[in-house]
Design a protein around this motif. Structure first.
Motif, PDB file in Angstrom:
ATOM      1  N   LEU A   1      11.154   0.123   3.795  1.00  0.00           N
ATOM      2  CA  LEU A   1       9.708  -0.029   3.669  1.00  0.00           C
ATOM      3  C   LEU A   1       8.952   0.447   4.912  1.00  0.00           C
ATOM      4  CD1 LEU A   1       7.802  -2.969   2.077  1.00  0.00           C
ATOM      5  CD2 LEU A   1       7.119  -2.164   4.325  1.00  0.00           C
ATOM      6  N   LYS A   2       9.417   0.059   6.083  1.00  0.00           N
ATOM      7  CA  LYS A   2       8.707   0.437   7.311  1.00  0.00           C
ATOM      8  C   LYS A   2       8.690   1.948   7.511  1.00  0.00           C
ATOM      9  CE  LYS A   2       9.508  -3.832   9.894  1.00  0.00           C
ATOM     10  NZ  LYS A   2      10.194  -4.438  11.055  1.00  0.00           N
ATOM     11  N   ALA A   3       9.749   2.625   7.084  1.00  0.00           N
ATOM     12  CA  ALA A   3       9.785   4.084   7.218  1.00  0.00           C
ATOM     13  C   ALA A   3       8.728   4.725   6.319  1.00  0.00           C
ATOM     14  CB  ALA A   3      11.174   4.604   6.871  1.00  0.00           C
ATOM     15  N   TYR A   4       8.594   4.215   5.093  1.00  0.00           N
ATOM     16  CA  TYR A   4       7.551   4.728   4.200  1.00  0.00           C
ATOM     17  C   TYR A   4       6.158   4.449   4.772  1.00  0.00           C
ATOM     18  CZ  TYR A   4      10.843   5.634   0.368  1.00  0.00           C
ATOM     19  OH  TYR A   4      11.870   6.123  -0.411  1.00  0.00           O
ATOM     20  N   HIS A   5       5.990   3.246   5.323  1.00  0.00           N
ATOM     21  CA  HIS A   5       4.688   2.874   5.873  1.00  0.00           C
ATOM     22  C   HIS A   5       4.321   3.763   7.059  1.00  0.00           C
ATOM     23  CE1 HIS A   5       1.956  -0.451   7.777  1.00  0.00           C
ATOM     24  NE2 HIS A   5       1.271   0.555   7.286  1.00  0.00           N
ATOM     25  N   ARG A   6       5.253   3.944   7.970  1.00  0.00           N
ATOM     26  CA  ARG A   6       4.963   4.759   9.148  1.00  0.00           C
ATOM     27  C   ARG A   6       4.756   6.225   8.767  1.00  0.00           C
ATOM     28  NH1 ARG A   6       9.446   1.383  12.533  1.00  0.00           N
ATOM     29  NH2 ARG A   6       8.044  -0.286  13.181  1.00  0.00           N
ATOM     30  N   ARG A   7       5.514   6.699   7.794  1.00  0.00           N
ATOM     31  CA  ARG A   7       5.310   8.083   7.365  1.00  0.00           C
ATOM     32  C   ARG A   7       3.951   8.238   6.691  1.00  0.00           C
ATOM     33  NH1 ARG A   7       9.514  11.296   3.485  1.00  0.00           N
ATOM     34  NH2 ARG A   7       8.503   9.999   1.888  1.00  0.00           N
TER      35      ARG A   7
ATOM     36  N   LYS B   1       2.003   4.113  -2.172  1.00  0.00           N
ATOM     37  CA  LYS B   1       2.364   3.611  -3.501  1.00  0.00           C
ATOM     38  C   LYS B   1       3.817   3.159  -3.524  1.00  0.00           C
ATOM     39  CE  LYS B   1      -1.013   6.223  -6.219  1.00  0.00           C
ATOM     40  NZ  LYS B   1      -1.228   7.284  -7.240  1.00  0.00           N
ATOM     41  N   LYS B   2       4.668   3.897  -2.802  1.00  0.00           N
ATOM     42  CA  LYS B   2       6.072   3.501  -2.724  1.00  0.00           C
ATOM     43  C   LYS B   2       6.207   2.176  -1.974  1.00  0.00           C
ATOM     44  CE  LYS B   2      10.522   3.885  -3.072  1.00  0.00           C
ATOM     45  NZ  LYS B   2      11.217   3.795  -4.386  1.00  0.00           N
TER      46      LYS B   2
ATOM     47  N   LEU C   1       4.085  -0.213  -2.008  1.00  0.00           N
ATOM     48  CA  LEU C   1       3.687  -1.263  -2.949  1.00  0.00           C
ATOM     49  C   LEU C   1       4.778  -1.530  -3.983  1.00  0.00           C
ATOM     50  CD1 LEU C   1      -0.111  -0.639  -3.630  1.00  0.00           C
ATOM     51  CD2 LEU C   1       0.958  -2.442  -2.271  1.00  0.00           C
ATOM     52  N   GLU C   2       5.550  -0.507  -4.330  1.00  0.00           N
ATOM     53  CA  GLU C   2       6.675  -0.745  -5.233  1.00  0.00           C
ATOM     54  C   GLU C   2       7.684  -1.679  -4.580  1.00  0.00           C
ATOM     55  OE1 GLU C   2       8.589   2.769  -6.621  1.00  0.00           O
ATOM     56  OE2 GLU C   2       6.709   3.757  -7.209  1.00  0.00           O
ATOM     57  N   LEU C   3       7.891  -1.496  -3.284  1.00  0.00           N
ATOM     58  CA  LEU C   3       8.862  -2.311  -2.558  1.00  0.00           C
ATOM     59  C   LEU C   3       8.305  -3.684  -2.209  1.00  0.00           C
ATOM     60  CD1 LEU C   3      10.198   0.476  -0.151  1.00  0.00           C
ATOM     61  CD2 LEU C   3      11.342  -0.438  -2.182  1.00  0.00           C
ATOM     62  N   ASP C   4       6.974  -3.736  -1.974  1.00  0.00           N
ATOM     63  CA  ASP C   4       6.330  -4.999  -1.609  1.00  0.00           C
ATOM     64  C   ASP C   4       4.897  -5.013  -2.147  1.00  0.00           C
ATOM     65  OD1 ASP C   4       5.337  -7.310  -0.531  1.00  0.00           O
ATOM     66  OD2 ASP C   4       5.377  -6.628   1.554  1.00  0.00           O
ATOM     67  N   PRO C   5       4.693  -5.532  -3.366  1.00  0.00           N
ATOM     68  CA  PRO C   5       3.363  -5.534  -3.984  1.00  0.00           C
ATOM     69  C   PRO C   5       2.303  -6.288  -3.179  1.00  0.00           C
ATOM     70  CG  PRO C   5       5.065  -6.013  -5.607  1.00  0.00           C
ATOM     71  CD  PRO C   5       5.730  -6.063  -4.264  1.00  0.00           C
ATOM     72  N   SER C   6       2.711  -7.125  -2.244  1.00  0.00           N
ATOM     73  CA  SER C   6       1.752  -7.908  -1.463  1.00  0.00           C
ATOM     74  C   SER C   6       1.373  -7.225  -0.148  1.00  0.00           C
ATOM     75  CB  SER C   6       2.327  -9.294  -1.166  1.00  0.00           C
ATOM     76  OG  SER C   6       3.468  -9.196  -0.312  1.00  0.00           O
ATOM     77  N   HIS C   7       1.878  -6.022   0.112  1.00  0.00           N
ATOM     78  CA  HIS C   7       1.639  -5.337   1.376  1.00  0.00           C
ATOM     79  C   HIS C   7       0.154  -5.014   1.517  1.00  0.00           C
ATOM     80  CE1 HIS C   7       2.063  -2.409   4.635  1.00  0.00           C
ATOM     81  NE2 HIS C   7       3.314  -2.815   4.788  1.00  0.00           N
ATOM     82  N   ALA C   8      -0.514  -5.675   2.444  1.00  0.00           N
ATOM     83  CA  ALA C   8      -1.972  -5.574   2.561  1.00  0.00           C
ATOM     84  C   ALA C   8      -2.444  -4.169   2.937  1.00  0.00           C
ATOM     85  CB  ALA C   8      -2.472  -6.582   3.589  1.00  0.00           C
TER      86      ALA C   8
ATOM     87  N   ALA D   1      -4.934   0.997   1.298  1.00  0.00           N
ATOM     88  CA  ALA D   1      -4.841   2.462   1.351  1.00  0.00           C
ATOM     89  C   ALA D   1      -4.971   3.096  -0.028  1.00  0.00           C
ATOM     90  CB  ALA D   1      -3.526   2.881   1.995  1.00  0.00           C
ATOM     91  N   VAL D   2      -4.389   2.474  -1.056  1.00  0.00           N
ATOM     92  CA  VAL D   2      -4.461   3.075  -2.391  1.00  0.00           C
ATOM     93  C   VAL D   2      -5.871   2.980  -2.970  1.00  0.00           C
ATOM     94  CG1 VAL D   2      -2.015   2.641  -2.870  1.00  0.00           C
ATOM     95  CG2 VAL D   2      -3.720   0.932  -3.537  1.00  0.00           C
ATOM     96  N   ILE D   3      -6.709   2.166  -2.360  1.00  0.00           N
ATOM     97  CA  ILE D   3      -8.127   2.114  -2.736  1.00  0.00           C
ATOM     98  C   ILE D   3      -8.930   3.091  -1.875  1.00  0.00           C
ATOM     99  CG2 ILE D   3     -10.187   0.655  -2.796  1.00  0.00           C
ATOM    100  CD1 ILE D   3      -8.337  -1.739  -3.325  1.00  0.00           C
TER     101      ILE D   3
END
Length: 283
Positions: free
Chosen positions: A186-192, A210-211, A213-220, A225-227
């Protein structure tokens, strides 16, 4: 499309348009007239580090995102300060070296790489990003390939330090490598995603969020960002379309000028049903 773009991954719309218009315009005009690296043969007992084996295992953690983000005070929309890539890892040579190592020797290398990771984390915490990158790189050069999770953490941690140095393109590479080693990191996707946005690759950034959120739907951060990103992407695309039409208009005028015509003699009319365009000629 030019050979340059064919050989490049993740080609943006802007690159394609610029490439096409430059080629057409050119054709029209031409018609006119390593220091501090651990020794691979180093034994665990030769390594100058503190702490017993139990401590080193418990310290083997990733840089928390809250530590990484705590010092972010401004948005750096720009390219890397240093385009050179001096810390790439030669995995072919590493694999060749490991073929002659015993399991015990590989385990020793893993432990040494863990200590180098801890040193990189400590440097990161005190703001010494260059040393942090150096230590993570040393860890990657000695950590056996058979430990993908550990290598993924080293790559991801190194990406965090590179982001601090505004080397976002290199951070993207490190995150991508971490994801190859651990597809649910998850952190790699977030940082990328953060680095993609910093380099104006908004579509790629949105896909990574979006990925997340697939791994953690609660990720603030990902939910925000998707909004935030879709309107930015739409605005960019509209601007890109306007620029593209402007360039095509200029090129069209170059073609039509010898015939005493210009693009003003042609009118685009959109079909409300098909959303396609018709061209009407007018004197």
């Amino acid at each position: 499309m030019s050979d340059r773009l064919k050989s490049t991954n993740n080609v943006s719309n802007e690159d394609v348009i610029e490439d096409l218009t430059k080629n057409l315009e050119f054709s029209l005009r031409s018609g006119d007239s390593e220091d501090n690296v651990i020794n691979p043969d180093l034994k665990l007992e030769d390594f100058n580090a503190t702490g017993d084996r139990e401590t080193m295992k418990s310290d083997y953690t990733d840089i928390p995102l809250e530590v990484e983000d705590a010092e972010e005070t401004e948005d750096h929309h720009g390219s890397d300060k240093d385009e050179s890539d001096t810390d790439s890892i030669d995995e072919v040579s590493l694999k060749d070296t490991e073929m002659s190592l015993t399991d015990d020797q590989k385990e020793e290398r893993k432990i040494i790489s863990e200590q180098l990771k801890v040193a990189g984390n400590e440097a990161f915490k005190v703001g010494d990003m260059e040393r942090s990158v150096e230590k993570y790189t040393e860890g990657l050069k000695i950590c056996p390939l058979q430990f993908p999770k550990q290598r993924a953490i080293l790559y991801c941690n190194r990406s965090a330090a590179k982001m601090k140095l505004e080397k976002h393109k290199h951070a993207i590479k490190d995150c991508t490598k971490a994801i190859e080693l651990d597809e649910n990191y998850l952190k790699a996707y977030h940082r990328r995603a953060q680095s993609y946005e910093a380099t104006d690759k908004l579509d790629e950034s949105l896909a990574d969020y979006k990925k997340v959120l697939e791994l953690d739907p609660s990720h603030a951060a990902a939910r925000a960002a998707v909004i935030r990103l879709p309107p930015m992407i739409e605005e960019r695309n509209e601007k890109l379309k306007t620029e593209m039409l402007g360039k095509l208009k200029d090129l069209g005028n170059m073609i039509l000028r010898p015939f005493g015509l210009s693009t003003e003699n042609f009118q685009l009319q959109q079909d409300p049903d098909t959303k396609g365009y018709k061209i009407n000629f007018k004197q």
